[in-house]
Write an enzyme that holds these catalytic residues in place. Sequence first.
Site, PDB file in Angstrom:
ATOM      1  N   ARG A   1     -57.408 -61.764  63.529  1.00  0.00           N
ATOM      2  CA  ARG A   1     -57.559 -61.466  64.951  1.00  0.00           C
ATOM      3  C   ARG A   1     -56.858 -62.512  65.816  1.00  0.00           C
ATOM      4  O   ARG A   1     -56.633 -63.640  65.390  1.00  0.00           O
ATOM      5  CB  ARG A   1     -59.042 -61.409  65.336  1.00  0.00           C
TER       6      ARG A   1
ATOM      7  N   LYS B   1     -62.828 -54.286  66.311  1.00  0.00           N
ATOM      8  CA  LYS B   1     -63.501 -55.205  67.221  1.00  0.00           C
ATOM      9  C   LYS B   1     -63.362 -54.751  68.670  1.00  0.00           C
ATOM     10  O   LYS B   1     -64.187 -55.114  69.519  1.00  0.00           O
ATOM     11  CB  LYS B   1     -62.961 -56.625  67.045  1.00  0.00           C
TER      12      LYS B   1
ATOM     13  N   HIS C   1     -73.809 -58.794  66.339  1.00  0.00           N
ATOM     14  CA  HIS C   1     -72.846 -59.066  65.274  1.00  0.00           C
ATOM     15  C   HIS C   1     -73.650 -59.429  64.034  1.00  0.00           C
ATOM     16  O   HIS C   1     -73.903 -60.585  63.752  1.00  0.00           O
ATOM     17  CB  HIS C   1     -71.922 -60.217  65.693  1.00  0.00           C
TER      18      HIS C   1
ATOM     19  N   SER D   1     -67.742 -64.020  60.762  1.00  0.00           N
ATOM     20  CA  SER D   1     -67.028 -63.672  59.541  1.00  0.00           C
ATOM     21  C   SER D   1     -66.979 -64.871  58.603  1.00  0.00           C
ATOM     22  O   SER D   1     -66.717 -65.997  59.016  1.00  0.00           O
ATOM     23  CB  SER D   1     -65.605 -63.218  59.877  1.00  0.00           C
TER      24      SER D   1
ATOM     25  N   LYS E   1     -72.481 -62.158  55.812  1.00  0.00           N
ATOM     26  CA  LYS E   1     -73.137 -60.942  56.288  1.00  0.00           C
ATOM     27  C   LYS E   1     -72.945 -59.776  55.331  1.00  0.00           C
ATOM     28  O   LYS E   1     -73.884 -59.073  54.978  1.00  0.00           O
ATOM     29  CB  LYS E   1     -72.613 -60.548  57.675  1.00  0.00           C
ATOM     30  N   THR E   2     -71.695 -59.553  54.954  1.00  0.00           N
ATOM     31  CA  THR E   2     -71.391 -58.420  54.087  1.00  0.00           C
ATOM     32  C   THR E   2     -71.945 -58.635  52.688  1.00  0.00           C
ATOM     33  O   THR E   2     -72.588 -57.757  52.104  1.00  0.00           O
ATOM     34  CB  THR E   2     -69.868 -58.184  54.027  1.00  0.00           C
TER      35      THR E   2
ATOM     36  N   ASP F   1     -71.851 -55.193  59.536  1.00  0.00           N
ATOM     37  CA  ASP F   1     -71.221 -56.046  60.546  1.00  0.00           C
ATOM     38  C   ASP F   1     -71.665 -55.820  61.988  1.00  0.00           C
ATOM     39  O   ASP F   1     -71.741 -56.776  62.749  1.00  0.00           O
ATOM     40  CB  ASP F   1     -69.705 -55.879  60.464  1.00  0.00           C
TER      41      ASP F   1
ATOM     42  N   ARG G   1     -58.592 -58.433  53.038  1.00  0.00           N
ATOM     43  CA  ARG G   1     -59.714 -57.591  53.463  1.00  0.00           C
ATOM     44  C   ARG G   1     -59.691 -56.242  52.761  1.00  0.00           C
ATOM     45  O   ARG G   1     -58.656 -55.783  52.294  1.00  0.00           O
ATOM     46  CB  ARG G   1     -59.636 -57.347  54.973  1.00  0.00           C
TER      47      ARG G   1
END
Length: 529
Positions: A55, A198, A217, A235, A239-240, A254, A319
């Site tokens: 990003r 996003k 988030h 990130s 989380k994932t 997410d 990713r």
Amino acid sequence: MAQTFDLSQYELTVEEVIRNAAPARLYEHGLRNEPGTAIASSGALIALSGEKTGRSPSDKRIVEEGSSKDEVWWGPVNKPIDEHVFMINRERAIDYLNTRKRLYVVDGFGGWDPEHRIKVRVICSRAYHALFMNNMLIRPTTEELADFGEPDYVIYNAGAFSANRHTSGMTSKTSINLHLERRELVILGTEYAGEMKKGVFTIMHHLMPRKDILSMHCSANQGEGGDVSIFFGLSGTGKTTLSADPQRALIGDDEHCWSNNGVFNIEGGCYAKAINLSPEDEPEIYNAIRFGSVLENVVFERSQRKVDFTDTSITQNTRCSYPIEYIPNAKIPCVAGHPDNVILLTCDAFGVLPPVSRLTPEQAMYHFISGYTAKVAGTEMGVTEPEATFSACFGSPFLVWHPTKYAELLADKLKTHGAQTWLVNTGWSGGAYGVGKRMSIKHTRAIIDAIHSGALKNAPTAVDPVFGVEVPTSVEGVPDDVLMPRNTWTDKAAFDATANKLARLFVDNFKEYESKASEAIRGAGPKLL
């Protein structure tokens, strides 16, 4: 034979417009027309995002206009541009898209709760981008697509074409512009697909608080008994990974909202970091990489097309995007009740925060507003190693309102529904970055399991002398020394100095929010030695 889907209302006149194409067709187009595209041995589509592999938050702009001007948290996160500049960038995107042989349209929903979902239309020129958003938006049924009508928001992805850096307000050839009144997002100068995802999240961060709904988030999952946990974190904090638990149903990895009805996922898919991915450590994610998934910027062996997830020669931010139903225990529809446990994930590069702490309501608010973590290599352009950062609400790049707006919503929901908040450190142990090691995933999973089983709810604790949090003194599957970070450092004096240094960073960061925080919340922060 060319298909026609009328885009003339957007000043787009390309004859071949393919709407909500089947993944197989997008594979064909990507392989035929987009250099670097291939099929992995697992069946996933491999794509390259070009120069930008993460990003570009410094290039995000929001139009400063009357309908939303007073609702936006203006500053480094939300930089304003005027209407004229937006229209220049919009026209530049439209002109580029009109030069393409074909365009792709993806119509889908943001938000699994029908009462609060929005309709999103993506217009792009790359099959890779269309497949990515087919995964990340909630896919309409045939009947819903036929009755889709006009979208609530439109994304123009002209990322292969640069912004004019000489245009007022532009700082580079990359520009991501959101116009809240026109309900449009324009992308120029970056082909990184995460900008679209996003962008939708930012839109929801604006709309949901208007309805007293907390946009978050976070990831979320549900146990067999119906108990719900949410995991806040930037990130790279886990989380994932931690929400993909074979013993629990995945709600999402997410982006979520917490309404009066409970929790609902915003997305129709997951977007997992693929660096060092293995079937041993993350079997659910590893096995989700199959036909229909998109692998970004990975390196693969040419003869067998087998991906090397340890190779970061293109980027550390490799990713994978896949539909949420590729996780065997995904909860479809992705909605659930109110959370029982709220877990704040942090990646502490200093190596001084405990692996798990039980927080009081005031400490929960302090740490939520602070949003301490470390930016992990590859998440953003230019970040090559972890660096300490504070990201309000564990996601300041995506906030629209002032952080206290989201904090107040969280406080109200914690109080109303009695959820317990935890701070879990997935960062370094035994020393700071460069000396210690990253926390073992097995240890972190054991901690999360103990939270879910209720073993830690009333477990004996010791108070951390600097941060004031309650640290469980015993967790099954985790060495006792690991639970007390000071015990893992060889140089105790160095630990004390480092802990005090991090405490000072917390105190300095929170000064921005002190005037709007209660005395109890201000007092919940660390104490300088």
